[in-house]
Each structure stands twice: as structure tokens, then as C-alpha cells.
Design an enzyme around this catalytic site. Structure first.
Site: not given
Ligand code: SER
Length: 315
Positions: A12-13, A36, A53, A143
Site C-alpha cells: 500500500g501507499q 494479499i 490475508d 472508516y
Molecule cells: N487519508 C485518509 C483518507 O482520506 C485519512 O486517513 O481516508
């Protein structure tokens, strides 16, 4: 003792840059990358890599045993915009992966855990400017709810089971090496790509939406300093506020125009505007500064110069 590290969500980033930096510090063979799928082949080829995973506890356990892992960095997560579309999946990934790793630490299979939280833990009722470490937290996104719940669990595992877990509330992270996916702050990366490729950008947030942001190099440095800090200097076991720079799309566009004078921006806010409106504009990170010596290095000008030069823009 030199740690043996497992990074979950390494493609990921954040994970991709974190993996390479940790390999520089501790040696390639001591840092196991996992994800994954091998969505970042270059990273997967740069050292030990496992397909893993993050929601599968057994797989994580076998990987820890196989490599004699001491420290886990759990970077797998579904970000804010995607999580609004798939609430169940987001909750499953963001929470269960955390429980698996915290349980392994509680059961003394591993020694130390890093888990990222976010400015998304704050909500519409939170003071917007210089948001303090402790304040009203009523996140209104899936989130944000998962990150706030995760923070409470981290502190719970520390207090009740002595788990050495450390966490940062990352602002929006700006990087050029690996693209983010599904975040509300992603505009601040897309804009550089489009400015170079097309000379224009249609922004999904409005001109005046100020959000806390940070250059990836700062975020990686903060993560590693927190993990290297003496355990007794870490007074906060939920998650630390961390501040880099605050700006809105209009200000970012002006900075780009200094380098690309013809660059133009238009605004077409979509569902992500509501998410952004629920988040703070700037963050007070004094506990991180005083307890483990944090200080951001990159301002908006410096970020723009880095982004444009690394994305190969030449005027
Ligand atoms: N960069 C994330 C988002 O935009 C925030 O933690 O979901």
C-alpha cells in the site's frame, strides 16, 4: 535486540515506503513484507515477501512463527471513501486484522505493534482548528468509527495485557512512489499527476476545504521514531495526534501554478466533500513533540517541489 519485522499491507501507499526504509535500517532479511497480492512487484522483489490475508488469523500466526517475528506493522486498511461504499468489508478488515495482531501480542508471540489511526477519528463536533489530542470524538464515517474503536482497543490491550502498541493519527499523506486508494485526501496527490499530464485538474473537494496533510517522508520518519522510542516515554497508547501542514485545494493549486503557470483547477465536489467537512482543518500535536521529539520537516512549498521533481516535471 534487533527486531524481526512483519509488515502487513506492505504494497500500500505507506507500507511500500515503510518497508524499504525499515530494510535500510535493519537489513533486508529482517523485514518481511506481506500483502494479499503482489500488487507492487518491485517491492515484492526487493526482499522477503509473503502472500497474507490480514483477516486470516492463522495465516498471520504461521507467518510470525515461520520468520520469528518480533514487531508487526499492521498497515492494511480500507480508507474513508471506499469504506463508505463497503461498510461491512471495511469493518471486517479494519477491526479483525487489529484484533488478530493485538491477540498475538497479548499471547507474547510478538513484542511490539504499530497500528495507524487517522484524523478520521474526529467528527463534525470536534473543534476544527488546532484539534487537541483529547477532545470530542464523534466520527461520522465507517472508516473513522473503525479507527476510533481500534484506538480504544489498543489502549485497552496496553492497560489490561501490557501490550506494547504504538499508533499515530496520520493526516492525509502525500507521496509520489505508490498511489493511495480510496481516501478523501487523495486529491492532493492526483492533482500533481494531472497538472503534469494535462495541465488541469477537476477537484472532488471544494476550493476552501482545509485539511491536515503530511509528506510521506515525514510520516515514515514519525512512524520509525515512535517505534524506536523508549517504551516509558510513550504516554499515549490510543494514538498520537501528528501535524504536518494544513492547506486547501485552492492554496495547493496556487503553489503548483508557481511551477506550472498555465495550470488550471475546477471544482466539482462529490460525496467525499461531506467526509472532508467532518474532519479538522489543523492538528495540535504537542504530546508527540514533547514525549518523543516529533517535528515535521516539509511545508507545502517543499512538498510541491518534491512531488513535481520526483514525478519528472521539468519546466
Ligand atoms: N487519508 C485518509 C483518507 O482520506 C485519512 O486517513 O481516508
Amino acid at each position: 535486540m534487533t527486531p524481526k519485522i512483519l509488515i502487513i499491507g506492505a504494497c500500500g501507499q505507506i507500507g511500500s515506503e515503510l518497508t524499504l526504509t525499515l530494510r535500510d535500517i535493519y537489513g533486508t532479511s529482517r523485514v518481511i513484507a506481506s500483502d494479499i497480492r503482489k500488487s507492487n512487484p518491485e517491492l515484492a522483489a526487493s526482499g522477503p515477501f509473503e502472500i497474507l490475508d490480514a483477516t486470516d488469523k492463522e495465516q498471520i500466526g504461521s507467518c510470525i512463527d515461520k520468520h520469528g517475528i518480533t514487531d508487526v506493522y499492521l498497515m492494511a486498511a480500507m480508507l474513508s471513501a471506499t469504506a463508505e461504499k463497503y461498510p461491512d468489508k471495511a469493518w471486517d478488515l479494519n477491526m479483525n486484522s487489529l484484533f488478530h495482531v493485538l491477540d498475538f501480542a497479548r499471547d507474547k508471540k510478538i513484542k511490539k505493534v504499530f497500528w495507524p489511526s487517522s484524523i478520521a477519528v474526529f467528527g463534525p463536533g470536534t473543534p476544527k482548528e488546532q484539534t487537541p489530542q483529547q477532545t470530542i470524538m464523534e466520527p461520522s464515517t465507517v472508516y473513522g468509527i473503525s479507527k476510533l474503536a481500534g484506538e480504544r482497543w489498543c489502549e485497552y490491550y496496553y492497560k489490561n495485557y501490557g501490550v506494547d502498541v504504538r499508533s499515530i493519527r496520520y493526516p492525509g499523506l502525500i507521496s509520489w512512489k505508490t498511489s493511495p486508494g480510496g481516501g478523501t485526501t487523495d486529491y492532493a496527490i492526483d492533482i500533481y499527476h494531472q497538472a503534469i499530464e494535462k495541465g488541469s485538474y477537476e477537484c472532488f473537494l471544494d476550493e476552501n476545504t482545509t485539511l491536515p496533510m503530511m509528506y510521506m517522508d515525514d510520516a515514515i520518519r514519525a512512524t520509525i521514531s515512535l517505534m524506536q522510542a523508549e517504551s516509558n516515554s510513550i504516554k499515549i497508547r490510543s494514538s498520537y495526534n501528528l501535524s504536518g501542514v494544513s492547506f486547501n485545494p485552492g492554496e495547493l493549486a496556487k503553489t503548483i501554478q508557481k511551477h506550472i503557470p498555465g495550470f488550471s483547477i475546477s471544482y466539482k465536489p462529490d460525496f467525499r466533500q461531506k467526509i472532508a467537512d467532518s474532519w479538522p482543518g489543523s492538528i495540535d500535536d504537542s504530546p508527540a513533540r514533547t514525549q518523543w521529539g516529533w517535528k515535521a520537516g516539509f511545508d507545502l512549498e517543499a512538498i510541491t517541489e518534491e512531488m513535481l521533481s520526483n514525478l519528472n516535471f521539468s519546466s
